[in-house]
Design an enzyme around this catalytic site. Sequence first.
Site, PDB file in Angstrom:
ATOM      1  N   GLY A 101       0.790  -1.228   0.000  1.00 55.46           N
ATOM      2  CA  GLY A 101       0.000   0.000   0.000  1.00 55.46           C
ATOM      3  C   GLY A 101       0.821   1.276   0.000  1.00 55.46           C
ATOM      4  O   GLY A 101       0.277   2.353  -0.228  1.00 55.46           O
ATOM      5  N   CYS A 114     -26.182 -11.062 -21.709  1.00 55.76           N
ATOM      6  CA  CYS A 114     -25.975 -12.415 -21.198  1.00 55.76           C
ATOM      7  C   CYS A 114     -26.901 -12.768 -20.040  1.00 55.76           C
ATOM      8  O   CYS A 114     -26.933 -13.906 -19.598  1.00 55.76           O
ATOM      9  CB  CYS A 114     -24.522 -12.615 -20.783  1.00 55.76           C
ATOM     10  N   CYS A 145     -23.019  -5.978 -19.194  1.00 52.81           N
ATOM     11  CA  CYS A 145     -21.820  -6.239 -18.402  1.00 52.81           C
ATOM     12  C   CYS A 145     -20.711  -5.298 -18.841  1.00 52.81           C
ATOM     13  O   CYS A 145     -20.485  -5.117 -20.041  1.00 52.81           O
ATOM     14  CB  CYS A 145     -21.311  -7.668 -18.627  1.00 52.81           C
ATOM     15  N   CYS A 199     -27.930  -8.125 -17.126  1.00 54.42           N
ATOM     16  CA  CYS A 199     -27.236  -7.772 -18.362  1.00 54.42           C
ATOM     17  C   CYS A 199     -28.142  -8.099 -19.549  1.00 54.42           C
ATOM     18  O   CYS A 199     -28.675  -9.202 -19.654  1.00 54.42           O
ATOM     19  CB  CYS A 199     -25.927  -8.541 -18.475  1.00 54.42           C
ATOM     20  N   CYS A 258     -19.007 -11.478 -19.916  1.00 56.52           N
ATOM     21  CA  CYS A 258     -20.282 -11.464 -20.619  1.00 56.52           C
ATOM     22  C   CYS A 258     -20.300 -12.540 -21.712  1.00 56.52           C
ATOM     23  O   CYS A 258     -21.254 -13.292 -21.851  1.00 56.52           O
ATOM     24  CB  CYS A 258     -20.510 -10.082 -21.234  1.00 56.52           C
TER      25      CYS A 258
END
Lengths: 282, 198
Positions: free
Chosen positions: A31, A243, A265, A240, A271
Amino acid sequence: MNAPVYNFAYLDEQTKRMIRRAILKAIAIPGYQVPFASREMPMPYGWGTGGVQVTAAIVGPDDILKVIDQGSDDTTNAVSIRKFFARTAGVRTTTSTGDATVIQTRHRIPETPLHAGQILVYQVPIPEPLRFLAPRETETRRMHALSEYGLMHVKLYEDIARHGHIATTYAYPVKVDSRYVMDPSPIPKFDNPKMNDSPALQLFGAGREKRIYAIPPHTSVVSLDFEDHPFERYRHEATCAICGAVDSFLDEVVTDDSGGRMFVCSDTDYCATQGPHEVKRV
Amino acid sequence: MTQLLGTGFTNPVLSSQSTFRAVIDALALPGSIQPVARTATGPDPLSPCAAAVALSLVDQDTPVWLDQSLASDAIAGWLRFHTGAPITADPANCAFALIGDPANAPAFARFQLGTSDYPDRSTTILLQVDSLTAGPSWTLAGPGIRGTQHFQASPLPPNFAERIAANNALFPCGVDLLFAADDCVAALPRTSRLIGAS
């Protein structure tokens, strides 16, 4: 490989070593933003020069590279970076999340869970999560040194005071290994939980701002929040249109000038692997 | 001349890349053993694996400190010729330390530890060990480790657990350790804790 005037993966070896050393320190201090001598790349700042330099420093002839831009494999940024490495490193490329060994991403984490041995390289515009709270670099550096993150909580609190909830929706700040507050790059906060305890190594490169940082595999990554306002993922309440997925992050696409819209998506690979579905307008 | 110096990488570009990937995997998965191909030969007693790791990471920007067992003209000359790295006698001033005799390694606090503002400006210590599957065995925890991880190396510096605990306590400052055996590397970044002997 048909760009023989360049070294393997474009960068010269001394630059790669410098970036590699920065990556090693970044992994050792999860980090923390390691400064590095970012180079001019043959694309403008803002097009992923940080991610490209990190990828160039790690990629080898055995790797399979995937590049996504907002989840999509076929937008300009993704296509041009994929071609860049295909030409300068002769590396195999793919659009499949599962097959890739190195995935360079702009602003998304793939929906398909990553596995051990994969490296996810993020393109980062502004690496410093405190930058908009304290513009001076010496000040933010000191704040990180002292773990002085109260200001970030004030910012999130101001969201609540103004909107009734934490209105930050992307680049949502996280705390890595209980120490450094980190900007996860502008991924939607929907993706934040995927960073926690990920089996893959996550590397972040900011070219213009000259910073590299990292999250090692299996490291705790906690989205900042309050007890009474816990972190929440956000997803459009829709399926979606292509899909039919109900679990993926969705893009809202305006389809006409009379309010018509559809949700699809954002992750095109995910997808495409969900199978066909009758297109519906919502 | 070649015999005196020892060879560098036969393929500098791809060998540095593959060696670096072994090191990055070792550091990202502390305690795990990562194979390193034999791609370079340094002067004795520098092992081929330690030589490859050094070639892949050091250059003119990184002062190198050599312990007594490695501080020979042959090794210093080999490093200077192949990497351009300045050799320093002051451990508090080096980016990389190469230690050929871990049992007599100086205290880690004598190396560069970084500052609270710039904890990355600390020494990476490369310890050349005989084995990563023999010797005292430890259980590790920390970032990069799912649950716990087994770690073994021989020989190790005396009071190893105390040294690591002291180094952990400096976080975010502290040194990072790489262990080079015959054909593999392992690593203990400053975040790895020894939570017990196993």
